[in-house]
Write a protein that holds these residues in place. Structure first.
Motif, PDB file in Angstrom:
ATOM      1  N   ILE A   1      64.272  99.031   6.156  1.00 32.16           N
ATOM      2  CA  ILE A   1      64.611  97.625   5.877  1.00 32.16           C
ATOM      3  C   ILE A   1      65.890  97.676   5.038  1.00 32.16           C
ATOM      4  O   ILE A   1      65.846  97.742   3.805  1.00 32.16           O
TER       5      ILE A   1
ATOM      6  N   ARG B   1      63.248  90.445   3.140  1.00 33.49           N
ATOM      7  CA  ARG B   1      63.100  91.905   3.168  1.00 33.49           C
ATOM      8  C   ARG B   1      61.746  92.311   2.584  1.00 33.49           C
ATOM      9  O   ARG B   1      61.064  93.181   3.104  1.00 33.49           O
ATOM     10  N   GLU B   2      61.354  91.638   1.509  1.00 31.86           N
ATOM     11  CA  GLU B   2      60.087  92.002   0.862  1.00 31.86           C
ATOM     12  C   GLU B   2      58.898  91.756   1.785  1.00 31.86           C
ATOM     13  O   GLU B   2      57.985  92.580   1.875  1.00 31.86           O
TER      14      GLU B   2
ATOM     15  N   ILE C   1      58.898  94.527   4.403  1.00 33.81           N
ATOM     16  CA  ILE C   1      58.431  95.813   3.870  1.00 33.81           C
ATOM     17  C   ILE C   1      56.902  95.820   3.796  1.00 33.81           C
ATOM     18  O   ILE C   1      56.245  96.768   4.238  1.00 33.81           O
ATOM     19  N   LYS C   2      56.349  94.724   3.284  1.00 33.59           N
ATOM     20  CA  LYS C   2      54.893  94.625   3.172  1.00 33.59           C
ATOM     21  C   LYS C   2      54.225  94.745   4.545  1.00 33.59           C
ATOM     22  O   LYS C   2      53.241  95.465   4.721  1.00 33.59           O
TER      23      LYS C   2
ATOM     24  N   LYS D   1      54.507  98.334   6.098  1.00 31.25           N
ATOM     25  CA  LYS D   1      53.558  99.237   5.436  1.00 31.25           C
ATOM     26  C   LYS D   1      52.126  98.950   5.875  1.00 31.25           C
ATOM     27  O   LYS D   1      51.340  99.877   6.079  1.00 31.25           O
TER      28      LYS D   1
ATOM     29  N   CYS E   1      57.994 103.384   6.366  1.00 28.82           N
ATOM     30  CA  CYS E   1      58.953 102.336   6.008  1.00 28.82           C
ATOM     31  C   CYS E   1      59.829 102.789   4.850  1.00 28.82           C
ATOM     32  O   CYS E   1      59.330 103.145   3.786  1.00 28.82           O
TER      33      CYS E   1
ATOM     34  N   GLU F   1      62.284 101.499   2.114  1.00 31.37           N
ATOM     35  CA  GLU F   1      62.400 100.153   1.558  1.00 31.37           C
ATOM     36  C   GLU F   1      63.825  99.696   1.324  1.00 31.37           C
ATOM     37  O   GLU F   1      64.068  98.548   0.984  1.00 31.37           O
ATOM     38  N   LYS F   2      64.769 100.619   1.406  1.00 23.92           N
ATOM     39  CA  LYS F   2      66.170 100.215   1.374  1.00 23.92           C
ATOM     40  C   LYS F   2      66.995 101.228   2.135  1.00 23.92           C
ATOM     41  O   LYS F   2      66.476 102.301   2.495  1.00 23.92           O
TER      42      LYS F   2
END
Ligand code: ADE
Length: 281
Positions: A109, A149-150, A153-154, A157, A163, A165-166
């Motif tokens: 992400i 994005r958050e 990510i959730k 996962k 994943c 995260e950045k």
């Protein structure tokens, strides 16, 4: 009246990358040909639903993969989704990995980009007749929508997919892949993944005040490794693409169903104000 109670009619724009653009993810589908002041988008818009959420899907390279990344009409694509009433944009993109720990099949992400393109229209504000007026000096410190994005990510996962995260996406002009020297240089610049389409797409979404996030899916290790057998070619990309497309579909179906449980009003408003504030008229 509380601000959060002002209803925003949610409509999610989805731009599907190579092999990641199956229209079957939408129910109640209808096709729509559209035109914009910037010309025609890559393909027809596919309007439909995921769960109860209205969506508009656009195949970035057209559904036959007929368009080279240089010649994609990014402006028409973003303008068309905006005109269609999309409030958030989620896109998929195949990419190469510039890091050992980002393996083919992994999801990144991305949160930053490095622009290595040089033959693309990257602003709606070009002074031409019928186009948006003024000059947009759009801020690009945070190109991707953090709340979106958050949620992504959730979701990734929760699906038990790997994943990251950045990650910094290096966008090259293409259509060729990078030389080994270039690939090693991009690593030294702290690039994590590499593709041919994030720029100018994310820039244009920002110019129109559209929150944008990308699901980048690694297909290969680009060209930085010693062993030439490991270098990217089309067959390596194709091999991972099928699996990645199944995962992209799972992510999109899940994340879009979950979006309405967040109040996006302030996020959308903030993006609009940022876009407005960037114009030197
Ligand atoms: N898309 C998929 N893999 C890529 C790579 N290695 N370079 C640029 N674009 C890509």
């Amino acid at each position: 009246q509380k601000k959060s109670k002002i209803a925003v009619q949610m409509k999610i724009g989805i731009i599907g990358g190579s092999g990641l653009d199956d229209p079957d993810i939408l129910t109640d589908r209808s096709e729509k040909s559209v035109d914009t002041p910037y010309g025609q988008p890559s393909d027809k818009l596919i309007c439909g639903k995921i769960g109860d959420v209205d969506c508009v899907l656009l195949a970035r390279h057209d559904r036959q993969h007929g368009q080279s990344p240089t010649f994609i009409n990014y402006r028409a694509n973003i303008f068309a989704l905006h005109k269609e009433g999309c409030t958030l944009l989620i896109v998929t993109t195949a990419c190469g990995s510039l890091r050992e720990h980002i393996e083919p099949g992994d999801v990144v992400i991305i949160d930053q980009f490095i622009d290595r393109t040089y033959r693309r229209e990257s602003s709606f504000y070009d002074g031409k007749e019928g186009h948006l007026k003024g000059v947009s000096h759009i801020a690009m410190g945070e190109p991707f929508c953090q709340p979106l994005r958050e949620v992504l990510i959730k979701t990734v996962k929760s699906l038990k997919l790997t994943c990251h995260e950045k990650g910094t996406m290096v966008t090259i002009e293409g259509p060729r892949f990078s030389s080994r020297a270039e690939s090693i240089m991009f690593r030294s610049w702290q690039g994590d993944v590499i593709n041919m389409t994030t720029v100018p797409e994310v820039v244009l979404a920002n110019e129109l005040g559209l929150p944008y996030a990308a699901i980048a899916m690694a297909t290969d290790y680009d060209s930085w490794r010693e062993d030439p057998q490991d270098h990217v070619d089309c067959s390596k990309v194709m091999k991972t693409l099928q699996k990645n497309s199944e995962n992209a579909e799972k992510i999109l179906k899940k994340v879009i169903r979950e979006l309405p449980s967040t109040d996006w009003h302030d996020v959308i408003l903030e993006h609009k104000e940022k876009a407005k504030g960037a114009i030197f008229a």
